[in-house]
Write a protein that holds these residues in place. Sequence first.
Motif, PDB file in Angstrom:
ATOM      1  N   SER A  71      -9.619   7.652  -3.520  1.00  0.00           N
ATOM      2  CA  SER A  71     -10.695   6.863  -2.930  1.00  0.00           C
ATOM      3  C   SER A  71     -11.934   7.702  -2.630  1.00  0.00           C
ATOM      4  O   SER A  71     -13.012   7.155  -2.393  1.00  0.00           O
ATOM      5  CB  SER A  71     -10.207   6.204  -1.640  1.00  0.00           C
ATOM      6  N   THR A  76       0.779   4.139  -2.875  1.00  0.00           N
ATOM      7  CA  THR A  76       0.472   5.518  -2.489  1.00  0.00           C
ATOM      8  C   THR A  76       1.591   6.457  -2.924  1.00  0.00           C
ATOM      9  O   THR A  76       1.337   7.547  -3.457  1.00  0.00           O
ATOM     10  CB  THR A  76       0.272   5.617  -0.967  1.00  0.00           C
ATOM     11  N   ASN A  80      -7.634   7.054   9.746  1.00  0.00           N
ATOM     12  CA  ASN A  80      -8.311   5.973   9.038  1.00  0.00           C
ATOM     13  C   ASN A  80      -7.462   5.380   7.916  1.00  0.00           C
ATOM     14  O   ASN A  80      -7.958   4.601   7.103  1.00  0.00           O
ATOM     15  CB  ASN A  80      -9.644   6.478   8.469  1.00  0.00           C
ATOM     16  N   GLY A  81      -6.185   5.786   7.868  1.00  0.00           N
ATOM     17  CA  GLY A  81      -5.275   5.197   6.898  1.00  0.00           C
ATOM     18  C   GLY A  81      -5.289   5.824   5.526  1.00  0.00           C
ATOM     19  O   GLY A  81      -4.827   5.212   4.560  1.00  0.00           O
ATOM     20  N   TYR A  82      -5.795   7.067   5.425  1.00  0.00           N
ATOM     21  CA  TYR A  82      -5.846   7.763   4.136  1.00  0.00           C
ATOM     22  C   TYR A  82      -4.972   9.018   4.171  1.00  0.00           C
ATOM     23  O   TYR A  82      -4.777   9.626   5.231  1.00  0.00           O
ATOM     24  CB  TYR A  82      -7.287   8.152   3.787  1.00  0.00           C
ATOM     25  N   ARG A 131      -5.114   4.975  -1.609  1.00  0.00           N
ATOM     26  CA  ARG A 131      -5.615   5.421  -0.300  1.00  0.00           C
ATOM     27  C   ARG A 131      -5.367   6.919  -0.158  1.00  0.00           C
ATOM     28  O   ARG A 131      -4.717   7.393   0.775  1.00  0.00           O
ATOM     29  CB  ARG A 131      -4.979   4.607   0.817  1.00  0.00           C
ATOM     30  N   ARG A 153      -8.168   1.473  -6.079  1.00  0.00           N
ATOM     31  CA  ARG A 153      -8.166   2.835  -5.576  1.00  0.00           C
ATOM     32  C   ARG A 153      -6.949   3.088  -4.682  1.00  0.00           C
ATOM     33  O   ARG A 153      -6.598   2.252  -3.850  1.00  0.00           O
ATOM     34  CB  ARG A 153      -9.435   3.102  -4.762  1.00  0.00           C
ATOM     35  N   ASP A 159       0.832  -1.211   0.000  1.00  0.00           N
ATOM     36  CA  ASP A 159       0.000   0.000   0.000  1.00  0.00           C
ATOM     37  C   ASP A 159       0.865   1.259   0.000  1.00  0.00           C
ATOM     38  O   ASP A 159       0.547   2.244  -0.675  1.00  0.00           O
ATOM     39  CB  ASP A 159      -0.907   0.011   1.235  1.00  0.00           C
TER      40      ASP A 159
END
Length: 335
Positions: A115, A39, A86-88, A58, A56, A35
Motif C-alpha cells: 500500500s 495479508t 493504523n492496521g498496516y 495492507r 492493495r 484482510d
Amino acid sequence: MSRRLADVARKVGVSEATVSRVLNGKPGVSASTRDAVLTALDVLGYERPTKLRGERARLVGLVMPELQNPIFPALAESIGGGLAQNGYTPVLCIQTAGGISETDYVELLLHQQVSGVIFAGGAYAQADANHEHYERLRELKLPTVLVNAPVDGIGFATVSCDDVTSMEQAFGHLLQLGHERIGILLGPRDHIPSQRKHAAAVRMAERHGVELGEDRVVHSLFSLESGQTAATKLIAAGVTGIVCASDPMALGAVRAVRRAGLRVPEDVSVIGYDDSALMNCTEPPLTTVRQPIEAMGKMIIELLMRQMSSERSIGDEVFFAPELVVRASTAPAPR
C-alpha cells in the motif's frame, strides 16, 4: 494449491475452507478475516488470484540501508508501531553489501501489492546514485515517504531533522568552549544531508573568523571503522574538536584519538549525531545532536496516511528541530 491453503490457514488461524472462500471470492467471511487471509498470502510469498491482484495489501515497505547503526532500529520501531496502530504491517527491507539492491526491493514490494513505501537513508539522498526506481513509484502514484533530505526533483513527501541547525548547534558548542581548530567528519560528497551540514559549518566558520580549510573537512562512510580512518586525517591536521555526521563515526573518532596517544576530551573533543541507543554509556559518554525520532516517526505515518486517503502531500519536506545533548566527550580547548 492444497499446500498454499494449509500454510495460509495456519498463519491466520482459520480453516482451509475459510481460506478457500476468500480466494474464490465467496461470501460468508468477515472483512477482518478476509484482510488477514490476503495479508498472510502476501507475507508468505504466494500470488493472489487474478481477480484479487488489483487490491492493495495492507503492507508497507520499510526500506533501510542497515541495522548496525542504532538509529535505524529505533526508527524502524517507531514507524512499525505507527503502521500497526493504523492496521498496516511493515515489510522490513535491509540492504547489505553484495545483497539485494534498493531497486530490487522496490520490485519485490510492488509484486506484493504494498500500500505504500517508506525509505530511510536510501539512494534518494545521494546525487550520484540511481534514481529510476523512484520514478516508477511516482508513475504508479504509490504513497511514499522519505526520511531526511533527498536530491532535488525526487518529489516525495519528506521528513527531515534540520541539518543546518544541527551543525550550528555542534559547531557553536565547540566555539563556546574556545576551540578554533575544528574539523568536520561527513558522509559521502554527494550525500545531501552532509552537503547541508558542510554549508552550515562553512558559514559558521566565516561568521566567527575561524579557519575551515580542506584539510579540516573529511568525507567517509557512516561506520565506526570509516570514522576512525577519516578522523585520523583530522587529528593529523591538528584539530582540537571534531563534529561527526553520525554516532558510529564519532565512536570511530574517539578510537582514532586514543590510537594517536591523545585523550578525549582533554586533547580532542568529539561530537556525534543522532543520540542513538547507549551513547550515554560509552567512555566517555558522547556529546551528540539528538534527532527527535518519536516525533519524526509520527509525522512519517501521518504523511503516508494522508496520501492513502488521497490528501496528497507530495514534494513537501517537514523539518524537525534537533537538540544538542552535552555529555563528557567535549571540554574546553586545550591551552
